[in-house]
Enzyme design. Structure first.
Site, PDB file in Angstrom:
ATOM      1  N   GLU A   1     144.077 -28.617  25.633  1.00 13.70           N
ATOM      2  CA  GLU A   1     144.846 -27.387  25.888  1.00 13.70           C
ATOM      3  C   GLU A   1     144.407 -26.292  24.908  1.00 13.70           C
ATOM      4  O   GLU A   1     144.194 -25.141  25.300  1.00 13.70           O
ATOM      5  CB  GLU A   1     146.348 -27.662  25.751  1.00 13.70           C
ATOM      6  CG  GLU A   1     146.888 -28.519  26.895  1.00 13.70           C
ATOM      7  CD  GLU A   1     148.401 -28.774  26.854  1.00 13.70           C
ATOM      8  OE1 GLU A   1     148.873 -29.561  27.675  1.00 13.70           O
ATOM      9  OE2 GLU A   1     149.107 -28.197  25.997  1.00 13.70           O
TER      10      GLU A   1
ATOM     11  N   GLY B   1     165.450 -27.843  17.014  1.00 17.59           N
ATOM     12  CA  GLY B   1     164.662 -27.901  18.253  1.00 17.59           C
ATOM     13  C   GLY B   1     163.445 -28.799  18.116  1.00 17.59           C
ATOM     14  O   GLY B   1     162.837 -29.180  19.107  1.00 17.59           O
ATOM     15  N   GLY B   2     163.072 -29.115  16.872  1.00 20.13           N
ATOM     16  CA  GLY B   2     161.992 -30.081  16.641  1.00 20.13           C
ATOM     17  C   GLY B   2     160.638 -29.616  17.130  1.00 20.13           C
ATOM     18  O   GLY B   2     160.354 -28.414  17.212  1.00 20.13           O
TER      19      GLY B   2
ATOM     20  N   HIS C   1     154.230 -23.889  54.366  1.00 20.60           N
ATOM     21  CA  HIS C   1     152.856 -23.374  54.353  1.00 20.60           C
ATOM     22  C   HIS C   1     152.853 -21.943  53.834  1.00 20.60           C
ATOM     23  O   HIS C   1     153.731 -21.176  54.189  1.00 20.60           O
ATOM     24  CB  HIS C   1     152.276 -23.397  55.772  1.00 20.60           C
ATOM     25  CG  HIS C   1     150.934 -22.749  55.848  1.00 20.60           C
ATOM     26  ND1 HIS C   1     149.798 -23.397  55.419  1.00 20.60           N
ATOM     27  CD2 HIS C   1     150.555 -21.500  56.243  1.00 20.60           C
ATOM     28  CE1 HIS C   1     148.753 -22.583  55.577  1.00 20.60           C
ATOM     29  NE2 HIS C   1     149.197 -21.418  56.071  1.00 20.60           N
TER      30      HIS C   1
ATOM     31  N   GLU D   1     134.485 -35.703  20.907  1.00 20.87           N
ATOM     32  CA  GLU D   1     135.313 -36.843  21.318  1.00 20.87           C
ATOM     33  C   GLU D   1     134.535 -38.143  21.082  1.00 20.87           C
ATOM     34  O   GLU D   1     133.385 -38.254  21.491  1.00 20.87           O
ATOM     35  CB  GLU D   1     135.692 -36.688  22.799  1.00 20.87           C
ATOM     36  CG  GLU D   1     136.179 -37.930  23.498  1.00 20.87           C
ATOM     37  CD  GLU D   1     137.401 -38.590  22.860  1.00 20.87           C
ATOM     38  OE1 GLU D   1     138.337 -37.875  22.458  1.00 20.87           O
ATOM     39  OE2 GLU D   1     137.387 -39.832  22.732  1.00 20.87           O
TER      40      GLU D   1
ATOM     41  N   GLY E   1     144.295 -31.567  22.339  1.00 21.29           N
ATOM     42  CA  GLY E   1     143.027 -30.928  21.976  1.00 21.29           C
ATOM     43  C   GLY E   1     142.479 -30.072  23.109  1.00 21.29           C
ATOM     44  O   GLY E   1     141.997 -28.951  22.883  1.00 21.29           O
TER      45      GLY E   1
ATOM     46  N   GLY F   1     138.793 -34.478  19.032  1.00 16.61           N
ATOM     47  CA  GLY F   1     139.771 -35.191  19.865  1.00 16.61           C
ATOM     48  C   GLY F   1     139.825 -34.577  21.252  1.00 16.61           C
ATOM     49  O   GLY F   1     140.293 -33.445  21.401  1.00 16.61           O
ATOM     50  N   GLY F   2     139.327 -35.315  22.233  1.00 20.14           N
ATOM     51  CA  GLY F   2     139.266 -34.790  23.608  1.00 20.14           C
ATOM     52  C   GLY F   2     140.387 -35.333  24.456  1.00 20.14           C
ATOM     53  O   GLY F   2     140.162 -35.849  25.549  1.00 20.14           O
ATOM     54  N   SER F   3     141.617 -35.232  23.941  1.00 23.59           N
ATOM     55  CA  SER F   3     142.752 -35.683  24.727  1.00 23.59           C
ATOM     56  C   SER F   3     143.657 -34.490  25.036  1.00 23.59           C
ATOM     57  O   SER F   3     143.248 -33.341  24.895  1.00 23.59           O
ATOM     58  CB  SER F   3     143.475 -36.807  23.983  1.00 23.59           C
ATOM     59  OG  SER F   3     144.153 -37.614  24.909  1.00 23.59           O
TER      60      SER F   3
HETATM   61  C1  LIG Z   1     150.896 -29.316  20.629  1.00 14.67           C
HETATM   62  C2  LIG Z   1     151.885 -30.122  21.412  1.00 14.67           C
HETATM   63  C3  LIG Z   1     152.138 -29.800  22.727  1.00 14.67           C
HETATM   64  C4  LIG Z   1     153.067 -30.536  23.461  1.00 14.67           C
HETATM   65  N1  LIG Z   1     153.279 -30.198  24.764  1.00 14.67           N
HETATM   66  C5  LIG Z   1     154.163 -30.911  25.493  1.00 14.67           C
HETATM   67  C6  LIG Z   1     154.420 -30.569  26.853  1.00 14.67           C
HETATM   68  O1  LIG Z   1     153.852 -29.626  27.408  1.00 14.67           O
HETATM   69  N2  LIG Z   1     155.331 -31.307  27.536  1.00 14.67           N
HETATM   70  C7  LIG Z   1     155.990 -32.359  26.961  1.00 14.67           C
HETATM   71  O2  LIG Z   1     156.811 -33.007  27.614  1.00 14.67           O
HETATM   72  N3  LIG Z   1     155.772 -32.699  25.664  1.00 14.67           N
HETATM   73  C8  LIG Z   1     154.873 -32.005  24.931  1.00 14.67           C
HETATM   74  N4  LIG Z   1     154.665 -32.329  23.620  1.00 14.67           N
HETATM   75  C9  LIG Z   1     155.393 -33.479  23.052  1.00 14.67           C
HETATM   76  C10 LIG Z   1     156.829 -33.083  22.705  1.00 14.67           C
HETATM   77  O3  LIG Z   1     156.834 -31.973  21.852  1.00 14.67           O
HETATM   78  C11 LIG Z   1     157.525 -34.259  22.041  1.00 14.67           C
HETATM   79  O4  LIG Z   1     157.377 -35.399  22.849  1.00 14.67           O
HETATM   80  C12 LIG Z   1     159.002 -33.998  21.834  1.00 14.67           C
HETATM   81  O5  LIG Z   1     159.222 -32.872  21.015  1.00 14.67           O
HETATM   82  C13 LIG Z   1     159.667 -35.232  21.202  1.00 14.67           C
HETATM   83  O6  LIG Z   1     160.990 -34.959  20.891  1.00 14.67           O
HETATM   84  P1  LIG Z   1     161.782 -35.817  19.831  1.00 14.67           P
HETATM   85  O7  LIG Z   1     163.185 -35.425  20.011  1.00 14.67           O
HETATM   86  O8  LIG Z   1     161.427 -37.240  19.964  1.00 14.67           O
HETATM   87  O9  LIG Z   1     161.211 -35.388  18.410  1.00 14.67           O
HETATM   88  P2  LIG Z   1     161.014 -33.984  17.720  1.00 14.67           P
HETATM   89  O10 LIG Z   1     161.108 -32.880  18.685  1.00 14.67           O
HETATM   90  O11 LIG Z   1     159.752 -34.086  16.942  1.00 14.67           O
HETATM   91  O12 LIG Z   1     162.248 -33.843  16.731  1.00 14.67           O
HETATM   92  C14 LIG Z   1     162.399 -34.640  15.606  1.00 14.67           C
HETATM   93  C15 LIG Z   1     163.169 -33.870  14.551  1.00 14.67           C
HETATM   94  O13 LIG Z   1     163.549 -34.757  13.498  1.00 14.67           O
HETATM   95  C16 LIG Z   1     163.426 -34.096  12.261  1.00 14.67           C
HETATM   96  N5  LIG Z   1     163.314 -35.127  11.222  1.00 14.67           N
HETATM   97  C17 LIG Z   1     162.311 -36.032  11.082  1.00 14.67           C
HETATM   98  N6  LIG Z   1     162.565 -36.841  10.045  1.00 14.67           N
HETATM   99  C18 LIG Z   1     163.742 -36.444   9.517  1.00 14.67           C
HETATM  100  C19 LIG Z   1     164.539 -36.901   8.427  1.00 14.67           C
HETATM  101  N7  LIG Z   1     164.160 -37.961   7.695  1.00 14.67           N
HETATM  102  N8  LIG Z   1     165.678 -36.256   8.144  1.00 14.67           N
HETATM  103  C20 LIG Z   1     166.086 -35.184   8.899  1.00 14.67           C
HETATM  104  N9  LIG Z   1     165.386 -34.734   9.950  1.00 14.67           N
HETATM  105  C21 LIG Z   1     164.223 -35.349  10.260  1.00 14.67           C
HETATM  106  C22 LIG Z   1     162.202 -33.234  12.438  1.00 14.67           C
HETATM  107  O14 LIG Z   1     162.190 -32.158  11.530  1.00 14.67           O
HETATM  108  C23 LIG Z   1     162.351 -32.774  13.896  1.00 14.67           C
HETATM  109  O15 LIG Z   1     163.035 -31.545  13.977  1.00 14.67           O
HETATM  110  C24 LIG Z   1     153.755 -31.605  22.851  1.00 14.67           C
HETATM  111  C25 LIG Z   1     153.538 -31.911  21.502  1.00 14.67           C
HETATM  112  C26 LIG Z   1     152.612 -31.181  20.793  1.00 14.67           C
HETATM  113  C27 LIG Z   1     152.392 -31.527  19.346  1.00 14.67           C
END
Ligand SMILES: Cc1cc2nc3c(=O)[nH]c(=O)nc-3n(C[C@H](O)[C@H](O)[C@H](O)COP(=O)(O)OP(=O)(O)OC[C@H]3O[C@@H](n4cnc5c(N)ncnc54)[C@H](O)[C@@H]3O)c2cc1C
Length: 456
Positions: free
Chosen positions: A181, A36-37, A438, A197, A179, A174-176
Site C-alpha cells: 500500500e 483509537g489505537g 447493471h 521481498e 508494504g 517487505g512485499g506484503s
Molecule cells: C499501516 C497499517 C494499515 C492497516 N490497514 C488496515 C485496514 O485497511 N483494514 C483493517 O481491517 N486493518 C488494518 N490494519 C490493522 C488494524 O489497524 C489492526 O488490526 C487493529 O487496529 C487492531 O485493533 P486492536 O484493538 O487489536 O489493537 P490496537 O488498535 O493496536 O489498540 C491497542 C491499544 O492498546 C494500547 N496499549 C498497548 N499496551 C498497553 C498497555 N500495556 N497499557 C495501556 N495501553 C496499552 C495501545 O496504545 C493501543 O492504543 C492496518 C494496520 C497497519 C499498521
C-alpha cells in the site's frame, strides 16, 4: 473492586466498555498512548486517507485519457496531503476519547498498564482490582534483527506517516499488504520506489496468479520489484541507506533516500507482566485464547491483534462482539464461526474471502472455479480501470462457496455479496440466480457461477 478493567483503547476495548457499563458494571479503561489505537492513528484511517490523495494524483495524471485537460504537470504538496490525513485521523481519535470520557460507569486512565495478579493491574502509582480483565493491547511494527538495521535510519508504517515531503527514493522492505500500500501510494506521490521481498513472489499467502497480477500493476506504475532477496542488510550511504538485496543474481544492492521496514507485526504482550497473572503466550508472543477468547486464566480475556486470531479491525471488533455475546447475552458466539475476509488497498484493491485455490486443492475436495478478467467486466472497462480479475471457487459436491478473489475497481465492496452468501451457508445457485444491478462489478458474480469449470 471494579467489575472490569480493559487494557487498550483500540478496536475492541471501547465498544466492550460501553456494553459492560450499560449493563451496570463499573469499568476502567486504560490507554497508554492514543485513543483509537492502531487503526485510527497509524493504520487503516491514515493509510486509506493517504491512498485517496494518491489516487487523485494518479487520476489527474491520467486525466487526458478521459478527455479532461488539466494545465501543467501534477504537483504534490505533501504537507497538505499530510494535513488532510492528520485531520481525518485526529477527528476520529478525539471522537473515541470523547465517547469513553462521557461514558457513565466508566473511568478512563492514561498510562502503561501491567498485570500484578490474576485480578489486579498497576497503572503508575495506582493499583486497580477487578473481577474481569480484558486485554486489547494490539501490536506494533516488527524491527527484525537484520544485519546493519541498527546502523541506519529506518521508517516503520507508523513513523512514515510523519513525513511531510516526498522521499526521492523509497525502498520498501517487505512485499506484503502494508508494504505494498505504501509502495503504490508513494510512487503516485512521485517517489522512485523499490520493493525488496525475500520470498519468490509478493503477498506470498495469495495464489500465484494473484501475486503476479499485483506485481504487474505495481510495475506498470513504475515501482521496481526485487524478489528472492536473499541478502537483505543495511549500511549508511552518502545518498541515504544502502539496502542489500541479492547475493547471487541481479544488482546486489539498492540505495534509497528512505527505507520503510514492513516485515510484520509484533504483539504488545512483552511488557504487560503476563507472567504475574500466569497468562500464557505462544512462541510468537500472541496470547493463547480459546474460541470464546478466554485466556488460560479464568476472568482474563484477550481481544484483537494480541491474540493472533486476526490482524484486522473487523476481526478485533468481532472479538468484542463474541465476548459481549457470551458474557451479556447468553449467546455462545465463537471465533471459529468467522470466515476469513480482507482487502489489500492497492488501487484497484484486492479483496479476498475464504480459501485460496491452493488451499482448496490441498483440502482434496472436488471443486469448480469461475474466473474472468476485468477486461470483460463492463463497469471496469467504462471506468478505464480494467486491470485484474475476479474468481470464485465452489465445492462441486456440497455446492457451498469456498472462496473468492476480486482484484478490480470496487472489489472491496463487491466481495461482500459473496461473503454474505457464505455466512448464510447458501448454496452457490442462490447467488447465481440473484439479479444484480447493471453496470457493476458485482453483477458478474452470478455470471461467473454460470461458467464454472473443474478446478485443476
Ligand atoms: C499501516 C497499517 C494499515 C492497516 N490497514 C488496515 C485496514 O485497511 N483494514 C483493517 O481491517 N486493518 C488494518 N490494519 C490493522 C488494524 O489497524 C489492526 O488490526 C487493529 O487496529 C487492531 O485493533 P486492536 O484493538 O487489536 O489493537 P490496537 O488498535 O493496536 O489498540 C491497542 C491499544 O492498546 C494500547 N496499549 C498497548 N499496551 C498497553 C498497555 N500495556 N497499557 C495501556 N495501553 C496499552 C495501545 O496504545 C493501543 O492504543 C492496518 C494496520 C497497519 C499498521
Amino acid at each position: 473492586m471494579l467489575d472490569a478493567i480493559i487494557i487498550g483503547a483500540g478496536q475492541a476495548g471501547p465498544p466492550l466498555a460501553e456494553r459492560l457499563a450499560a449493563a451496570g458494571m463499573s469499568v476502567a479503561v486504560i490507554e497508554r498512548k492514543l485513543f483509537g489505537g492502531t487503526c485510527v492513528n497509524t493504520g487503516c484511517t491514515p493509510t486509506k486517507t493517504l491512498i485517496a490523495s494518491a489516487r487523485v494524483a494518479r487520476m489527474a495524471r491520467r486525466a487526458a485519457e478521459y478527455g479532461v485537460m488539466l494545465d501543467g504537470p501534477v504537483r504534490i504538496d505533501m504537507a497538505r496531503v499530510k494535513a488532510r490525513k492528520d485531520e481525518v485521523s485526529g477527528r476520529s481519535r478525539r471522537n473515541v476519547e470523547r465517547w469513553l470520557r462521557g461514558m457513565p460507569n466508566c473511568r478512563v486512565l492514561q498510562g502503561h498498564a501491567r498485570l500484578e495478579s490474576p485480578n489486579s493491574v498497576r497503572v503508575g502509582d495506582e493499583l486497580l482490582t477487578a473481577e474481569r480483565i480484558f486485554l486489547n493491547v494490539g501490536a506494533r511494527a516488527t524491527i527484525p534483527d537484520m544485519p546493519g538495521v541498527r546502523d541506519v535510519d529506518v521508517l516503520t508504517s507508523g513513523t512514515i506517516l510523519d513525513l511531510d515531503h516526498v522521499p526521492r527514493h523509497l525502498v520498501v522492505v517487505g512485499g506484503s499488504y502494508i508494504g505494498l500500500e505504501f509502495a503504490q501510494m508513494y510512487r503516485r506521490f512521485g517517489a522512485e520506489v523499490t520493493v525488496v521481498e525475500k520470498g519468490e513472489r509478493l503477498i506470498g499467502r495469495e495464489d500465484p496468479d494473484v501475486s503476479d497480477a499485483i506485481r504487474e500493476l505495481l510495475e506498470k506504475e513504475g515501482v521496481t520489484v526485487r524478489l528472492s532477496a536473499d541478502c537483505i542488510r543495511f549500511a549508511p550511504h552518502a545518498d541515504g541507506v544502502e539496502v542489500g538485496v541479492n547475493c547471487a543474481s541481479g544488482s546486489p544492492s539498492v540505495v534509497g533516500s528512505h527505507v520503510l521496514l514492513a516485515v510484520g507485526r509484533t504483539p504488545n504482550t512483552d511488557d504487560l507482566s503476563l507472567d504475574r497473572a500466569g497468562v500464557v503466550r505462544d512462541s510468537r508472543g500472541f496470547i493463547t485464547v480459546d474460541d470464546k477468547l478466554r485466556t488460560n486464566v479464568p476472568g482474563i480475556w484477550a481481544m484483537g491483534d494480541c491474540n493472533g486470531r486476526g490482524a484486522f479491525t473487523h476481526t478485533a471488533y468481532n472479538d468484542f462482539e463474541i465476548v459481549a455475546a457470551n458474557l451479556l447475552d447468553g449467546d455462545p458466539r465463537s471465533v471459529d464461526d468467522r470466515i476469513q475476509a480482507y482487502a489489500l488497498y492497492t488501487d484497484p484493491p484486492l479483496a479476498r474471502v475464504g480459501m485460496t485455490d491452493e488451499a482448496v486443492r490441498r483440502s482434496g475436495r472436488r471443486a469448480l472455479v469461475g474466473q474472468r478478467p476485468m477486461t470483460r467486466v463492463g463497469r471496469a472497462v467504462e471506468k478505464g480501470e480494467a486491470q485484474g480479475f475476479m474468481r470464485i471457487v465452489v465445492d462441486a459436491d456440497s455446492r457451498e462457496i469456498l472462496g473468492a478473489a476480486i482484484l478490480g475497481p470496487g472489489g472491496d465492496e463487491a466481495i461482500h455479496g459473496v461473503l454474505d452468501m457464505m455466512y448464510a451457508k447458501a448454496p452457490y445457485p442462490t447467488l447465481q440466480r440473484a439479479v444484480h444491478i447493471h453496470p457493476t462489478v458485482a453483477e458478474l458474480l452470478p455470471t461467473l457461477l454460470g461458467e464454472l469449470k473443474p478446478l485443476e
